[in-house]
Design a protein around this motif. Structure first.
Motif, PDB file in Angstrom:
ATOM      1  N   UNK A  29       0.804  -1.236   0.000  1.00 39.59           N
ATOM      2  CA  UNK A  29       0.000   0.000   0.000  1.00 39.59           C
ATOM      3  C   UNK A  29       0.832   1.278   0.000  1.00 39.59           C
ATOM      4  N   UNK A  30       1.960   1.288   0.717  1.00 42.14           N
ATOM      5  CA  UNK A  30       2.759   2.510   0.814  1.00 42.14           C
ATOM      6  C   UNK A  30       3.359   2.912  -0.526  1.00 42.14           C
ATOM      7  N   UNK A  31       3.456   1.960  -1.447  1.00 42.34           N
ATOM      8  CA  UNK A  31       4.004   2.254  -2.770  1.00 42.34           C
ATOM      9  C   UNK A  31       2.904   2.391  -3.821  1.00 42.34           C
ATOM     10  N   UNK A  32       1.660   2.281  -3.374  1.00 44.55           N
ATOM     11  CA  UNK A  32       0.548   2.283  -4.311  1.00 44.55           C
ATOM     12  C   UNK A  32       0.406   3.564  -5.107  1.00 44.55           C
ATOM     13  N   UNK A  33       0.639   4.707  -4.464  1.00 44.49           N
ATOM     14  CA  UNK A  33       0.478   5.983  -5.170  1.00 44.49           C
ATOM     15  C   UNK A  33       1.480   6.132  -6.302  1.00 44.49           C
ATOM     16  N   UNK A  34       2.700   5.661  -6.077  1.00 43.77           N
ATOM     17  CA  UNK A  34       3.719   5.724  -7.133  1.00 43.77           C
ATOM     18  C   UNK A  34       3.314   4.852  -8.318  1.00 43.77           C
ATOM     19  N   UNK A  35       2.748   3.690  -8.024  1.00 47.05           N
ATOM     20  CA  UNK A  35       2.288   2.797  -9.090  1.00 47.05           C
ATOM     21  C   UNK A  35       1.147   3.428  -9.873  1.00 47.05           C
ATOM     22  N   UNK A  36       0.219   4.050  -9.151  1.00 46.14           N
ATOM     23  CA  UNK A  36      -0.913   4.712  -9.804  1.00 46.14           C
ATOM     24  C   UNK A  36      -0.433   5.857 -10.695  1.00 46.14           C
ATOM     25  N   UNK A  37       0.545   6.597 -10.203  1.00 46.03           N
ATOM     26  CA  UNK A  37       1.071   7.727 -10.973  1.00 46.03           C
ATOM     27  C   UNK A  37       1.739   7.240 -12.251  1.00 46.03           C
ATOM     28  N   UNK A  38       2.522   6.166 -12.151  1.00 46.76           N
ATOM     29  CA  UNK A  38       3.206   5.623 -13.328  1.00 46.76           C
ATOM     30  C   UNK A  38       2.191   5.094 -14.343  1.00 46.76           C
ATOM     31  N   UNK A  39       1.151   4.429 -13.845  1.00 45.60           N
ATOM     32  CA  UNK A  39       0.124   3.900 -14.737  1.00 45.60           C
ATOM     33  C   UNK A  39      -0.622   5.031 -15.436  1.00 45.60           C
ATOM     34  N   UNK A  40      -0.979   6.061 -14.679  1.00 41.73           N
ATOM     35  CA  UNK A  40      -1.699   7.197 -15.252  1.00 41.73           C
ATOM     36  C   UNK A  40      -0.861   7.923 -16.304  1.00 41.73           C
ATOM     37  N   UNK A  41       0.426   8.082 -16.018  1.00 44.62           N
ATOM     38  CA  UNK A  41       1.322   8.765 -16.954  1.00 44.62           C
ATOM     39  C   UNK A  41       1.421   8.001 -18.271  1.00 44.62           C
ATOM     40  N   UNK A  42       1.619   6.681 -18.169  1.00 45.86           N
ATOM     41  CA  UNK A  42       1.731   5.888 -19.386  1.00 45.86           C
ATOM     42  C   UNK A  42       0.406   5.869 -20.138  1.00 45.86           C
ATOM     43  N   UNK A  43      -0.704   5.750 -19.430  1.00 47.73           N
ATOM     44  CA  UNK A  43      -2.013   5.729 -20.082  1.00 47.73           C
ATOM     45  C   UNK A  43      -2.269   7.009 -20.864  1.00 47.73           C
ATOM     46  N   UNK A  44      -1.778   8.134 -20.343  1.00 49.67           N
ATOM     47  CA  UNK A  44      -1.972   9.418 -21.028  1.00 49.67           C
ATOM     48  C   UNK A  44      -1.232   9.475 -22.360  1.00 49.67           C
ATOM     49  N   UNK A  45      -0.258   8.594 -22.520  1.00 49.95           N
ATOM     50  CA  UNK A  45       0.516   8.547 -23.764  1.00 49.95           C
ATOM     51  C   UNK A  45      -0.081   7.570 -24.777  1.00 49.95           C
ATOM     52  N   UNK A  46      -1.203   6.950 -24.421  1.00 44.96           N
ATOM     53  CA  UNK A  46      -1.789   5.914 -25.275  1.00 44.96           C
ATOM     54  C   UNK A  46      -3.120   6.343 -25.880  1.00 44.96           C
ATOM     55  N   UNK A  47      -3.322   7.641 -26.034  1.00 43.32           N
ATOM     56  CA  UNK A  47      -4.599   8.121 -26.552  1.00 43.32           C
ATOM     57  C   UNK A  47      -4.757   7.842 -28.045  1.00 43.32           C
ATOM     58  N   UNK A  48      -3.640   7.771 -28.763  1.00 42.60           N
ATOM     59  CA  UNK A  48      -3.739   7.463 -30.191  1.00 42.60           C
ATOM     60  C   UNK A  48      -3.835   5.949 -30.376  1.00 42.60           C
ATOM     61  N   UNK A  49      -4.575   5.548 -31.398  1.00 40.44           N
ATOM     62  CA  UNK A  49      -4.758   4.122 -31.671  1.00 40.44           C
ATOM     63  C   UNK A  49      -3.434   3.431 -31.935  1.00 40.44           C
ATOM     64  N   UNK A  50      -2.526   4.103 -32.634  1.00 35.75           N
ATOM     65  CA  UNK A  50      -1.236   3.500 -32.972  1.00 35.75           C
ATOM     66  C   UNK A  50      -0.387   3.247 -31.728  1.00 35.75           C
ATOM     67  N   UNK A  51      -0.312   4.243 -30.842  1.00 33.54           N
ATOM     68  CA  UNK A  51       0.488   4.088 -29.621  1.00 33.54           C
ATOM     69  C   UNK A  51      -0.089   2.986 -28.744  1.00 33.54           C
ATOM     70  N   UNK A  52      -1.402   2.956 -28.659  1.00 32.26           N
ATOM     71  CA  UNK A  52      -2.086   1.934 -27.860  1.00 32.26           C
ATOM     72  C   UNK A  52      -1.829   0.539 -28.433  1.00 32.26           C
ATOM     73  N   UNK A  53      -1.998   0.410 -29.746  1.00 33.22           N
ATOM     74  CA  UNK A  53      -1.807  -0.894 -30.393  1.00 33.22           C
ATOM     75  C   UNK A  53      -0.365  -1.381 -30.245  1.00 33.22           C
ATOM     76  N   UNK A  54       0.585  -0.465 -30.319  1.00 38.30           N
ATOM     77  CA  UNK A  54       1.993  -0.833 -30.170  1.00 38.30           C
ATOM     78  C   UNK A  54       2.264  -1.384 -28.773  1.00 38.30           C
ATOM     79  N   UNK A  55       1.715  -0.732 -27.748  1.00 42.63           N
ATOM     80  CA  UNK A  55       1.932  -1.204 -26.385  1.00 42.63           C
ATOM     81  C   UNK A  55       1.253  -2.557 -26.167  1.00 42.63           C
TER      82      UNK A  55
END
Length: 220
Positions: free
Chosen positions: A60-86
């Motif tokens: 739990x103490x590391x959960x916020x860092x994980x959420x932040x990393x997930x949110x940051x990467x998700x924000x980079x996947x808005x285009x279909x191409x970037x999403x499909x590549x990942x």
């Protein structure tokens, strides 16, 4: 069931999950609160490629860092191409340095993970139907579920008995008052992971006990 037999299902399950992600596109809803499909794809990618993120899912103490990393990467996947590549990268499997490259750990971590998240996408819409699962696959899901059931129902102040329509039953938790939850292994899994409104299960027990179960905090 031998690990090698279970592993027969993990790799195909990864394929099905990847196909489901691709078919849905980056901005479809999921049953994971606050997450679109690109958030879920980012989560799946990071948990096996960024060890710190994977650990953060458990501590739990590391959960916020994980959420932040997930949110940051998700924000980079808005285009279909970037999403499909990942998603294509996820589909290829964990990298050589990932602990999930160890087959036994891959099985323990991903057999249920992939099933539940595939259904998180499929069942987020208004129209869905349960998949017809291979009997051996259902058995593998059941065997994994009964190992985790006591933990998943730890927040329920009731005895819990999981029952398959074919007869097998498992006492997940003992208490003076119990409720039996009846369903196919995949449906029991969805209920045990908190997807209670989308799980095709029935209940056997006193009405007030069933009502308590339906209002309880279930899952991870």
């Amino acid at each position: 069931m031998l690990v090698s037999q279970v592993m027969h299902f993990v790799d195909p399950s990864r394929e099905v999950l990847a196909e489901t992600l691709l078919a849905a596109g980056p901005d479809s809803p999921t049953l994971c609160e606050g997450w679109k499909t690109r958030d879920l794809a980012a989560h799946l990618y990071l948990r096996e490629r960024k060890i710190a993120v994977g650990i953060g899912l458990l501590i739990p103490s590391l959960g916020k860092a994980s959420e932040k990393a997930t949110s940051k990467l998700a924000s980079e996947l808005k285009s279909t191409d970037a999403y499909a590549k990942l998603v294509k990268t996820f589909r290829s499997g964990p990298p050589a340095f990932s602990p999930l490259k160890i087959k036994a750990l891959d099985e323990t971590s991903n057999l249920i993970e992939y099933f539940v998240h595939t259904e998180d996408i499929r069942r987020a819409g208004d129209r869905w139907a349960p998949r017809a699962l291979d009997e051996a696959y259902s058995d593998a899901l059941w065997n994994d579920l009964i190992k985790r059931a006591a933990f998943l129902y730890r927040g329920v102040d009731l005895g819990i008995v999981l029952v398959r329509p074919t007869g097998p039953r498992h006492v997940a938790k003992r208490a003076p008052v119990s409720v039996a939850i009846v369903g196919e292994p995949g449906e029991l899994l969805m209920h045990a992971h908190g997807r209670t409104n989308q799980a095709l299960v029935t209940f056997e027990g006193q009405p007030d006990a069933v009502a308590l179960l339906q209002s309880a905090d279930i899952g991870l």
